[in-house]
Design a protein around this motif. Structure first.
Motif, PDB file in Angstrom:
ATOM      1  N   PHE A 123      -4.452  76.751  53.151  1.00  0.00           N
ATOM      2  CA  PHE A 123      -5.363  75.832  52.919  1.00  0.00           C
ATOM      3  C   PHE A 123      -6.805  76.167  52.794  1.00  0.00           C
ATOM      4  O   PHE A 123      -6.957  77.435  52.930  1.00  0.00           O
ATOM      5  N   THR A 124      -7.996  75.305  52.474  1.00  0.00           N
ATOM      6  CA  THR A 124      -9.372  75.672  52.491  1.00  0.00           C
ATOM      7  C   THR A 124      -9.917  75.479  53.623  1.00  0.00           C
ATOM      8  O   THR A 124      -9.531  74.129  54.193  1.00  0.00           O
ATOM      9  N   ALA A 125     -10.627  76.328  53.967  1.00  0.00           N
ATOM     10  CA  ALA A 125     -11.390  75.899  55.376  1.00  0.00           C
ATOM     11  C   ALA A 125     -12.610  77.088  55.509  1.00  0.00           C
ATOM     12  O   ALA A 125     -12.583  78.004  54.838  1.00  0.00           O
ATOM     13  N   GLY A 126     -13.275  77.153  56.594  1.00  0.00           N
ATOM     14  CA  GLY A 126     -14.236  78.032  57.254  1.00  0.00           C
ATOM     15  C   GLY A 126     -13.954  78.711  58.209  1.00  0.00           C
ATOM     16  O   GLY A 126     -13.426  77.851  59.336  1.00  0.00           O
ATOM     17  N   LEU A 127     -14.071  79.994  58.364  1.00  0.00           N
ATOM     18  CA  LEU A 127     -14.015  80.763  59.613  1.00  0.00           C
ATOM     19  C   LEU A 127     -15.416  80.792  60.030  1.00  0.00           C
ATOM     20  O   LEU A 127     -16.523  81.579  59.161  1.00  0.00           O
ATOM     21  N   VAL A 128     -15.998  80.690  61.239  1.00  0.00           N
ATOM     22  CA  VAL A 128     -17.235  80.790  61.909  1.00  0.00           C
ATOM     23  C   VAL A 128     -17.210  81.738  62.977  1.00  0.00           C
ATOM     24  O   VAL A 128     -16.369  81.643  63.683  1.00  0.00           O
ATOM     25  N   PRO A 129     -17.860  82.510  63.189  1.00  0.00           N
ATOM     26  CA  PRO A 129     -18.484  83.399  64.295  1.00  0.00           C
ATOM     27  C   PRO A 129     -18.884  82.684  65.420  1.00  0.00           C
ATOM     28  O   PRO A 129     -20.091  82.280  65.500  1.00  0.00           O
ATOM     29  N   LEU A 130     -18.110  82.298  66.548  1.00  0.00           N
ATOM     30  CA  LEU A 130     -18.541  81.619  67.900  1.00  0.00           C
ATOM     31  C   LEU A 130     -17.933  82.453  68.987  1.00  0.00           C
ATOM     32  O   LEU A 130     -17.077  82.741  69.380  1.00  0.00           O
ATOM     33  N   CYS A 136     -11.780  78.645  63.572  1.00  0.00           N
ATOM     34  CA  CYS A 136     -11.696  77.574  62.202  1.00  0.00           C
ATOM     35  C   CYS A 136     -12.593  76.571  62.379  1.00  0.00           C
ATOM     36  O   CYS A 136     -12.726  75.885  63.393  1.00  0.00           O
ATOM     37  N   ASP A 137     -13.117  76.140  61.265  1.00  0.00           N
ATOM     38  CA  ASP A 137     -14.162  74.833  61.320  1.00  0.00           C
ATOM     39  C   ASP A 137     -13.437  73.706  61.395  1.00  0.00           C
ATOM     40  O   ASP A 137     -13.919  72.800  61.599  1.00  0.00           O
ATOM     41  N   GLY A 138     -12.170  73.621  61.241  1.00  0.00           N
ATOM     42  CA  GLY A 138     -11.282  72.514  61.687  1.00  0.00           C
ATOM     43  C   GLY A 138     -11.227  71.561  60.364  1.00  0.00           C
ATOM     44  O   GLY A 138     -10.747  70.474  60.584  1.00  0.00           O
ATOM     45  N   LEU A 139     -12.034  71.895  59.369  1.00  0.00           N
ATOM     46  CA  LEU A 139     -11.893  70.880  58.075  1.00  0.00           C
ATOM     47  C   LEU A 139     -10.769  71.593  57.107  1.00  0.00           C
ATOM     48  O   LEU A 139     -11.300  72.481  56.239  1.00  0.00           O
ATOM     49  N   LEU A 140      -9.479  71.330  57.273  1.00  0.00           N
ATOM     50  CA  LEU A 140      -8.588  71.909  56.292  1.00  0.00           C
ATOM     51  C   LEU A 140      -8.213  71.233  55.187  1.00  0.00           C
ATOM     52  O   LEU A 140      -7.701  69.817  55.635  1.00  0.00           O
ATOM     53  N   ALA A 141      -8.617  71.614  54.175  1.00  0.00           N
ATOM     54  CA  ALA A 141      -8.422  70.973  52.976  1.00  0.00           C
ATOM     55  C   ALA A 141      -7.220  71.575  51.966  1.00  0.00           C
ATOM     56  O   ALA A 141      -6.920  72.734  51.905  1.00  0.00           O
TER      57      ALA A 141
END
Length: 181
Positions: A123-130, A136-141
């Protein structure tokens, strides 16, 4: 296997405020929240300077911003990911080219519980350093389920990447957003 709740709330608030600023209200009408958020993320990815413009506009209006969260958003790695499996403490992701593997946490829930039907999905998503972790940014497209042969091949690739030192359990920079109030 998810980031702590206070950090997740801060990230979601900052991310939604930013992405929400990118689409006019009429474009959001009739869409579920996740749908317009994905569209707004695509707008941002097409023009990364929009984050800087947002920060400037909010500062001009004297709006208090969560700068550490916006810094984390700026460092987000967007792409197509292969979600291979879960361990006790993280999910294993590969980039689409299978050249880098990541230990990833969910934002508000474990990734296996977000309705993807289990691992072996791309899937398409963003990985963010936290807080020093990949989240995972939680927006799975555009999710697609992989067949068993692809899963075996990608799992073998993940093992090879780990042996080559190309498995990222934590973001390398120290600038990932920290839990602060």
């Amino acid at each position: 296997m998810q980031i702590d709740a206070p950090t997740a709330r801060r990230f979601i608030q900052a991310y939604m405020a930013f992405l929400g600023s990118l689409l006019p209200e009429q474009r959001k009408q009739g869409l579920q929240t996740t749908q317009w958020l994905v569209q707004a993320r695509e707008v941002w990815q097409a023009d990364p300077s929009l984050l800087l413009s947002y920060r400037r506009a909010q500062a001009d209006q004297a709006v208090a911003l969560d700068e550490p969260m916006l810094d984390a958003i700026a460092q987000m790695r967007m792409g197509r990911w292969i979600y291979l499996k879960d361990t006790r403490s993280y999910s294993v992701f590969l980039d689409a080219q299978a050249t880098q593997a990541y230990a990833v946490l969910g934002l508000t829930q474990r990734l296996r519980d977000v309705g993807l039907g289990g691992s072996g999905v791309t899937f398409t998503a963003g990985l963010v350093p936290l807080n020093g972790r990949w989240v995972c940014d939680g927006l799975l497209a555009e999710p697609l389920t992989l067949g068993p042969n692809y899963r075996r091949e990608f799992n073998a690739q993940a093992q090879a990447l780990r042996q080559q030192g190309l498995f990222s359990e934590r973001p390398k920079n120290a600038d990932s957003a920290k839990e602060t109030s």
